[in-house]
Scaffold this motif. Structure first.
Motif, PDB file in Angstrom:
ATOM      1  N   LEU A  35      -9.683 -27.993 -14.010  1.00 49.49           N
ATOM      2  CA  LEU A  35     -10.625 -29.106 -13.833  1.00 49.49           C
ATOM      3  C   LEU A  35     -11.152 -29.600 -15.178  1.00 49.49           C
ATOM      4  CD1 LEU A  35     -12.546 -27.790 -10.711  1.00 49.49           C
ATOM      5  CD2 LEU A  35     -11.165 -29.888 -10.820  1.00 49.49           C
ATOM      6  N   VAL A  36     -11.510 -28.683 -16.056  1.00 44.17           N
ATOM      7  CA  VAL A  36     -12.002 -29.103 -17.369  1.00 44.17           C
ATOM      8  C   VAL A  36     -10.892 -29.815 -18.123  1.00 44.17           C
ATOM      9  CG1 VAL A  36     -12.977 -28.333 -19.566  1.00 44.17           C
ATOM     10  CG2 VAL A  36     -13.675 -27.205 -17.450  1.00 44.17           C
ATOM     11  N   LYS A  37      -9.697 -29.249 -18.035  1.00 41.68           N
ATOM     12  CA  LYS A  37      -8.558 -29.858 -18.724  1.00 41.68           C
ATOM     13  C   LYS A  37      -8.331 -31.288 -18.218  1.00 41.68           C
ATOM     14  CE  LYS A  37      -3.605 -29.124 -19.388  1.00 41.68           C
ATOM     15  NZ  LYS A  37      -2.893 -29.779 -18.266  1.00 41.68           N
ATOM     16  N   ASN A  38      -8.349 -31.464 -16.905  1.00 47.95           N
ATOM     17  CA  ASN A  38      -8.121 -32.801 -16.337  1.00 47.95           C
ATOM     18  C   ASN A  38      -9.193 -33.795 -16.773  1.00 47.95           C
ATOM     19  OD1 ASN A  38      -5.906 -31.757 -15.096  1.00 47.95           O
ATOM     20  ND2 ASN A  38      -6.873 -31.520 -13.084  1.00 47.95           N
ATOM     21  N   THR A  39     -10.434 -33.358 -16.754  1.00 46.11           N
ATOM     22  CA  THR A  39     -11.508 -34.273 -17.157  1.00 46.11           C
ATOM     23  C   THR A  39     -11.366 -34.673 -18.622  1.00 46.11           C
ATOM     24  OG1 THR A  39     -12.960 -33.156 -15.594  1.00 46.11           O
ATOM     25  CG2 THR A  39     -14.011 -34.612 -17.175  1.00 46.11           C
ATOM     26  N   LEU A  40     -11.144 -33.692 -19.490  1.00 40.84           N
ATOM     27  CA  LEU A  40     -11.033 -34.019 -20.919  1.00 40.84           C
ATOM     28  C   LEU A  40      -9.809 -34.891 -21.194  1.00 40.84           C
ATOM     29  CD1 LEU A  40     -12.011 -30.666 -22.739  1.00 40.84           C
ATOM     30  CD2 LEU A  40     -13.499 -32.485 -21.892  1.00 40.84           C
ATOM     31  N   SER A  41      -8.741 -34.679 -20.417  1.00 38.82           N
ATOM     32  CA  SER A  41      -7.515 -35.467 -20.627  1.00 38.82           C
ATOM     33  C   SER A  41      -7.741 -36.956 -20.395  1.00 38.82           C
ATOM     34  CB  SER A  41      -6.407 -35.023 -19.669  1.00 38.82           C
ATOM     35  OG  SER A  41      -6.173 -33.669 -19.792  1.00 38.82           O
ATOM     36  N   ARG A  42      -8.698 -37.274 -19.562  1.00 36.06           N
ATOM     37  CA  ARG A  42      -8.952 -38.682 -19.239  1.00 36.06           C
ATOM     38  C   ARG A  42      -9.690 -39.413 -20.363  1.00 36.06           C
ATOM     39  NH1 ARG A  42     -11.921 -37.512 -14.701  1.00 36.06           N
ATOM     40  NH2 ARG A  42     -10.664 -35.986 -13.589  1.00 36.06           N
ATOM     41  N   SER A  43     -10.200 -38.677 -21.346  1.00 40.30           N
ATOM     42  CA  SER A  43     -10.916 -39.320 -22.445  1.00 40.30           C
ATOM     43  C   SER A  43     -10.054 -39.322 -23.704  1.00 40.30           C
ATOM     44  CB  SER A  43     -12.227 -38.573 -22.702  1.00 40.30           C
ATOM     45  OG  SER A  43     -12.702 -38.870 -23.994  1.00 40.30           O
ATOM     46  N   SER A  44     -10.044 -40.446 -24.386  1.00 40.85           N
ATOM     47  CA  SER A  44      -9.222 -40.549 -25.605  1.00 40.85           C
ATOM     48  C   SER A  44      -9.858 -39.791 -26.773  1.00 40.85           C
ATOM     49  CB  SER A  44      -9.033 -42.018 -25.971  1.00 40.85           C
ATOM     50  OG  SER A  44     -10.302 -42.612 -26.141  1.00 40.85           O
ATOM     51  N   SER A  45     -11.057 -39.251 -26.570  1.00 41.22           N
ATOM     52  CA  SER A  45     -11.707 -38.506 -27.654  1.00 41.22           C
ATOM     53  C   SER A  45     -11.098 -37.131 -27.885  1.00 41.22           C
ATOM     54  CB  SER A  45     -13.190 -38.304 -27.333  1.00 41.22           C
ATOM     55  OG  SER A  45     -13.816 -39.537 -27.160  1.00 41.22           O
ATOM     56  N   PHE A  46     -10.294 -36.660 -26.910  1.00 38.51           N
ATOM     57  CA  PHE A  46      -9.778 -35.293 -27.026  1.00 38.51           C
ATOM     58  C   PHE A  46      -8.271 -35.275 -27.228  1.00 38.51           C
ATOM     59  CE2 PHE A  46     -13.598 -35.154 -24.337  1.00 38.51           C
ATOM     60  CZ  PHE A  46     -14.400 -34.329 -25.121  1.00 38.51           C
ATOM     61  N   VAL A  47      -7.834 -34.451 -28.158  1.00 36.46           N
ATOM     62  CA  VAL A  47      -6.405 -34.259 -28.425  1.00 36.46           C
ATOM     63  C   VAL A  47      -6.061 -32.830 -28.024  1.00 36.46           C
ATOM     64  CG1 VAL A  47      -4.628 -34.275 -30.203  1.00 36.46           C
ATOM     65  CG2 VAL A  47      -6.654 -35.744 -30.433  1.00 36.46           C
ATOM     66  N   PHE A  48      -5.126 -32.670 -27.095  1.00 37.85           N
ATOM     67  CA  PHE A  48      -4.770 -31.329 -26.636  1.00 37.85           C
ATOM     68  C   PHE A  48      -3.697 -30.700 -27.511  1.00 37.85           C
ATOM     69  CE2 PHE A  48      -7.204 -32.428 -23.017  1.00 37.85           C
ATOM     70  CZ  PHE A  48      -7.599 -31.217 -22.465  1.00 37.85           C
ATOM     71  N   LEU A  49      -3.911 -29.459 -27.873  1.00 36.56           N
ATOM     72  CA  LEU A  49      -2.952 -28.737 -28.702  1.00 36.56           C
ATOM     73  C   LEU A  49      -2.705 -27.361 -28.098  1.00 36.56           C
ATOM     74  CD1 LEU A  49      -4.681 -29.813 -31.980  1.00 36.56           C
ATOM     75  CD2 LEU A  49      -2.291 -30.328 -31.442  1.00 36.56           C
ATOM     76  N   SER A  50      -1.469 -26.900 -28.229  1.00 38.55           N
ATOM     77  CA  SER A  50      -1.138 -25.560 -27.731  1.00 38.55           C
ATOM     78  C   SER A  50      -1.110 -24.594 -28.896  1.00 38.55           C
ATOM     79  CB  SER A  50       0.259 -25.553 -27.099  1.00 38.55           C
ATOM     80  OG  SER A  50       0.327 -26.553 -26.121  1.00 38.55           O
TER      81      SER A  50
END
Ligand code: OKP
Ligand code: ZN
Length: 380
Positions: A35-50
């Motif tokens: 859920l947190v991942k999905n919410t943050l993904s919707r905002s362009s302020s966050f860049v996901f990194l593995s």
């Protein structure tokens, strides 16, 4: 903001826990992370990194910088031992090593049965080990440690070019109740302690502050860098390895005075020995903790960090179980409080590593986490 995330954190998935005497679905579920991942993904302020698969290649040594070898070995092996012992379900301790129960050194603890060993290594029954597959809990906890270490590394690297920035380690299981050789409260490995130790030992950092804003007192993080609370003595090795070498970790926590883990977190705990004065607890009565009271107290906590002067990095144990509708917590915070919290943290002007801890109200979890991080970003 960079967000570090690894799907292996999802593989710890116990079916239930005991809450107020009832068997209920396990609250610290993989769903939280999604859920947190999905919410943050919707905002362009966050860049996901593995995290990189091969860094750090000696991952376990970073974990062993804060946890004992016996304890890590216990996490790795208890499920198998438990099954061999004839109990085919989950590992759930029933008998705990109580300080009034046992005269020091009167019993050989090296050869305990699995059920006794589970009770020796646990703080409370709010944990489950290895349900679906023998390695899953340990695997998820190790994955969380790796994600947090990678985020800490990125923060330290970026910090040279871009000061005052924030990085988020989106992980579970949480960590702040885990001590050097004790699990409990859904926690197995102390993620923030592992990150702090990494910054101190490997990044030439002189001092770190841990600001714990989870609703619950982070007894584990407090333990890691200060001296123990009661009769229980750390082994000489762990005392030296964990406590005395790092007198410059400041631990500041806001939490419920009257809730889990009950026996720790009073304002009188100021640290001891070389660590005296480096521990500050702000216990709040549940019914008093409104947005304004909470933010006012957070300002006081921030002032302590500010007055410590030499802090190079800030690590935030980010729990949003302070929200008024959280199913297991009793504070009164509204959703409007979370951007304010982010703003207060940003006012410290430190490179900040946010590490996910608690938060169990699934409908608002993602938004509340995003609000803290965006509040921080907009204020720096
Ligand atoms: C982990 B974290 C009390 C139930 C307590 C354990 C809570 C662990 C919280 N009514 N259950 O700090 O969010
Ligand atoms: Zn919590």
């Amino acid at each position: 903001m960079k967000v570090y995330y690894g799907p292996e954190c999802l593989c710890h998935d116990p079916p239930h826990e005991i809450l107020s005497g009832r068997l209920v679905p396990y609250l610290e579920s993989p769903r939280r992370l999604e859920l947190v991942k999905n919410t943050l993904s919707r905002s362009s302020s966050f860049v996901f990194l593995s995290p990189e698969q091969d860094w750090p290649h000696n991952l376990l040594s970073y974990v062993l910088a804060v946890h004992t070898e016996e304890y890590v070995d216990h996490l790795k092996t208890i499920y198998d031992d438990w099954v061999v012992d004839g109990v085919q379900v989950a590992v759930l301790p029933e008998t705990f090593l109580h300080h009034r129960l046992r005269a020091p050194n009167s019993l050989d603890l090296s050869n305990l049965s699995p059920i006794a060993r589970a009770g020796e290594e646990a703080l409370s029954v709010h944990l489950r080990l290895h349900i679906a597959h023998q390695d899953h809990t340990f695997q998820a906890a190790i994955a969380a440690a790796q994600v947090v270490l990678t985020a800490a590394r990125a923060l330290a690297d970026d910090h040279l070019a871009i000061p005052d920035r924030g990085t988020f380690a989106l992980v579970r299981p949480p960590g702040h109740h885990a001590q050097d050789a004790l699990c409990g409260g859904y926690c197995f490995l102390n993620n923030v302690a592992i990150a702090a130790k990494y910054l101190l030992q490997h990044r030439g950092c002189g001092s770190v502050a841990i600001l714990d804003i989870d609703y619950h007192h982070g007894n584990g993080s407090r333990w890691m860098f200060r001296l123990p609370f009661c009769g229980y003595e750390p082994t000489r090795e762990s005392a030296q390895q964990i406590f005395y070498e790092e007198p410059r970790v400041l631990y500041v926590s806001l939490h419920a005075a009257d809730d889990y883990p009950y026996f720790t977190g009073s304002a009188g705990e100021r640290g001891a020995g070389p660590g005296f004065g480096f521990n500050h607890n702000f216990p709040l009565a549940q019914k008093d903790a409104t947005d304004d009271v909470y933010c006012g107290t957070l300002q006081q906590a921030a002032d302590i960090i500010r007055q410590s002067g030499e802090i190079e990095y800030l690590i935030v144990s980010l729990g949003v179980d302070t929200y008024q509708e959280d199913p297991i917590c009793g504070f009164l915070l509204t959703q409007r409080c979370y951007p304010r919290i982010g703003e207060i943290i940003a006012s410290l002007g430190k490179p900040t590593l946010f590490v996910m801890e608690g938060g169990y109200h699934l409908e608002t979890l993602g938004d509340n986490v995003a609000s803290v991080l965006l509040g921080f970003e907009q204020a720096v």
